[in-house]
Design an enzyme around this catalytic site. Sequence first.
Site, PDB file in Angstrom:
ATOM      1  N   LEU A   1     -20.170   9.797  -5.115  1.00  0.00           N
ATOM      2  CA  LEU A   1     -18.873   9.426  -5.335  1.00  0.00           C
ATOM      3  C   LEU A   1     -19.126   7.946  -6.031  1.00  0.00           C
ATOM      4  O   LEU A   1     -19.767   7.074  -5.722  1.00  0.00           O
ATOM      5  CB  LEU A   1     -18.137   9.158  -3.998  1.00  0.00           C
TER       6      LEU A   1
ATOM      7  N   ARG B   1       4.675  -3.875   5.435  1.00  0.00           N
ATOM      8  CA  ARG B   1       5.647  -3.223   6.037  1.00  0.00           C
ATOM      9  C   ARG B   1       5.170  -2.500   7.326  1.00  0.00           C
ATOM     10  O   ARG B   1       5.896  -2.746   8.293  1.00  0.00           O
ATOM     11  CB  ARG B   1       6.368  -2.203   5.113  1.00  0.00           C
TER      12      ARG B   1
ATOM     13  N   ASP C   1      -0.402   0.870  -1.155  1.00  0.00           N
ATOM     14  CA  ASP C   1       0.979  -0.153  -0.891  1.00  0.00           C
ATOM     15  C   ASP C   1       1.379   0.185   0.493  1.00  0.00           C
ATOM     16  O   ASP C   1       1.514   1.320   1.133  1.00  0.00           O
ATOM     17  CB  ASP C   1       1.874   0.071  -1.925  1.00  0.00           C
TER      18      ASP C   1
ATOM     19  N   ARG D   1       6.879   2.888  -8.867  1.00  0.00           N
ATOM     20  CA  ARG D   1       6.380   1.983 -10.066  1.00  0.00           C
ATOM     21  C   ARG D   1       4.839   1.772  -9.961  1.00  0.00           C
ATOM     22  O   ARG D   1       4.222   2.115  -8.899  1.00  0.00           O
ATOM     23  CB  ARG D   1       7.070   0.302  -9.988  1.00  0.00           C
TER      24      ARG D   1
ATOM     25  N   HIS E   1      -3.280  -4.916   6.613  1.00  0.00           N
ATOM     26  CA  HIS E   1      -4.480  -5.112   5.632  1.00  0.00           C
ATOM     27  C   HIS E   1      -5.683  -4.289   6.244  1.00  0.00           C
ATOM     28  O   HIS E   1      -6.672  -3.901   5.659  1.00  0.00           O
ATOM     29  CB  HIS E   1      -4.603  -6.168   4.962  1.00  0.00           C
TER      30      HIS E   1
HETATM   31  C1  IPE Z   1       0.621  -3.280  -5.777  1.00  0.00           C
HETATM   32  O1  IPE Z   1       1.345  -3.457  -4.782  1.00  0.00           O
HETATM   33  C2  IPE Z   1      -0.801  -3.927  -5.956  1.00  0.00           C
HETATM   34  C3  IPE Z   1      -1.623  -3.311  -4.853  1.00  0.00           C
HETATM   35  C4  IPE Z   1      -1.266  -2.246  -4.170  1.00  0.00           C
HETATM   36  C5  IPE Z   1      -2.979  -3.968  -4.837  1.00  0.00           C
HETATM   37  P1  IPE Z   1       2.445  -4.749  -4.673  1.00  0.00           P
HETATM   38  O2  IPE Z   1       3.056  -4.619  -3.416  1.00  0.00           O
HETATM   39  O3  IPE Z   1       1.601  -5.918  -4.909  1.00  0.00           O
HETATM   40  O4  IPE Z   1       3.369  -4.377  -5.916  1.00  0.00           O
HETATM   41  P2  IPE Z   1       4.926  -4.750  -6.111  1.00  0.00           P
HETATM   42  O5  IPE Z   1       5.125  -6.093  -5.937  1.00  0.00           O
HETATM   43  O6  IPE Z   1       5.539  -3.943  -4.888  1.00  0.00           O
HETATM   44  O7  IPE Z   1       5.202  -4.242  -7.456  1.00  0.00           O
HETATM   45  C1  IPE Z   2      -0.636  -3.313  -0.312  1.00  0.00           C
HETATM   46  O1  IPE Z   2       0.352  -3.521   0.899  1.00  0.00           O
HETATM   47  C2  IPE Z   2      -1.809  -4.148  -0.310  1.00  0.00           C
HETATM   48  C3  IPE Z   2      -1.662  -5.381  -1.265  1.00  0.00           C
HETATM   49  C4  IPE Z   2      -0.774  -5.466  -2.209  1.00  0.00           C
HETATM   50  C5  IPE Z   2      -2.871  -6.303  -1.168  1.00  0.00           C
HETATM   51  P1  IPE Z   2       1.478  -4.733   0.776  1.00  0.00           P
HETATM   52  O2  IPE Z   2       0.861  -6.035   1.252  1.00  0.00           O
HETATM   53  O3  IPE Z   2       1.927  -4.955  -0.536  1.00  0.00           O
HETATM   54  O4  IPE Z   2       2.643  -3.832   1.811  1.00  0.00           O
HETATM   55  P2  IPE Z   2       3.815  -4.218   1.484  1.00  0.00           P
HETATM   56  O5  IPE Z   2       4.317  -3.490   0.264  1.00  0.00           O
HETATM   57  O6  IPE Z   2       4.433  -5.768   1.691  1.00  0.00           O
HETATM   58  O7  IPE Z   2       4.697  -3.439   2.725  1.00  0.00           O
HETATM   59 MG    MG Z   3       3.599  -3.986  -1.509  1.00  0.00          MG
END
Ligand code: IPE
Ligand code: IPE
Ligand code: MG
Length: 245
Positions: free
Chosen positions: A138, A31, A27, A199, A44
């Site tokens: 792996l 940001r 995650d 979470r 990404h």
């Molecule tokens: C969780 O991240 C899903 C993945 C890392 C693929 P999100 O960014 O979607 O989760 P929330 O919305 O903060 O719970």
């Molecule tokens: C995790 O990063 C990747 C996916 C959920 C696809 P996010 O895209 O959720 O990044 P933030 O949480 O918005 O920073």
């Molecule tokens: Mg996220």
Amino acid sequence: MAAIPADAAAVTADGASRARHVAIIMDGNGRWATERGWPRLVGHRRGAERVKQLVKAAPDMGVEWLTLYAFSTENWKRSTAEVLGLMGIFARYIRREADAMAAEGVRMRFIGGRDRLDPALRDLFSWIEARTVGNRRLNLTVAINYGGRDELARAAARLAGRIARGEITHPTEADLAACLDTAGHPDPDLVIRTSGETRTSNFLPFQAAYAEYEFTPVLWPDFTPAHLAEILDRTSQRQRRFGGA
Ligand code: IPE
Ligand code: IPE
Ligand code: MG
């Protein structure tokens, strides 16, 4: 009587255990990019580079199973551009890394519902799964269109089918586990979430029931193999009792 399930982490001489199966909620890509004034997709793309590095480095840290949360059943709520961009990153990763995975002994698999995915991407999943099926160093499992509740609902339907066909009369935990997308995988020993959120966001609710959890403020595009090594060393000191005394 065995105190620890056979598929649990390797127990060292001093009673501590080292994680063999690490699952990561990757995650913070959005940001990371936004902080720099860049489009979210740049985050990404950088995140995918981190996956490559980690896949190369993890086996030398004793990790045999690496399960990565890449796209949740809830992530379809994002803009069409972001969703399509992510699907493109997944397809490119498979095509570009196929040779490296063969050389490095990586078996790649996917969990999550496939019906909603583009047929060309589904074909790529099947192609790489077949191509890497014999690799042993792996086990890399990527969760795409994955949600733990969706997986459990699909598993319940499969289990009901087996009961209706008379293959099972009194369903057990193991029977349900065998109907999950992760059938054949050991349970994760350790779940890591990056980006400071504490979470689980619908990730492996059944499989990670006894996992250790680690939450790090590091955003995924900044997460290096050194971060993983540090977490593995530190968490290997924890005693996992699995309900025992
Ligand atoms: C969780 O991240 C899903 C993945 C890392 C693929 P999100 O960014 O979607 O989760 P929330 O919305 O903060 O719970
Ligand atoms: C995790 O990063 C990747 C996916 C959920 C696809 P996010 O895209 O959720 O990044 P933030 O949480 O918005 O920073
Ligand atoms: Mg996220």
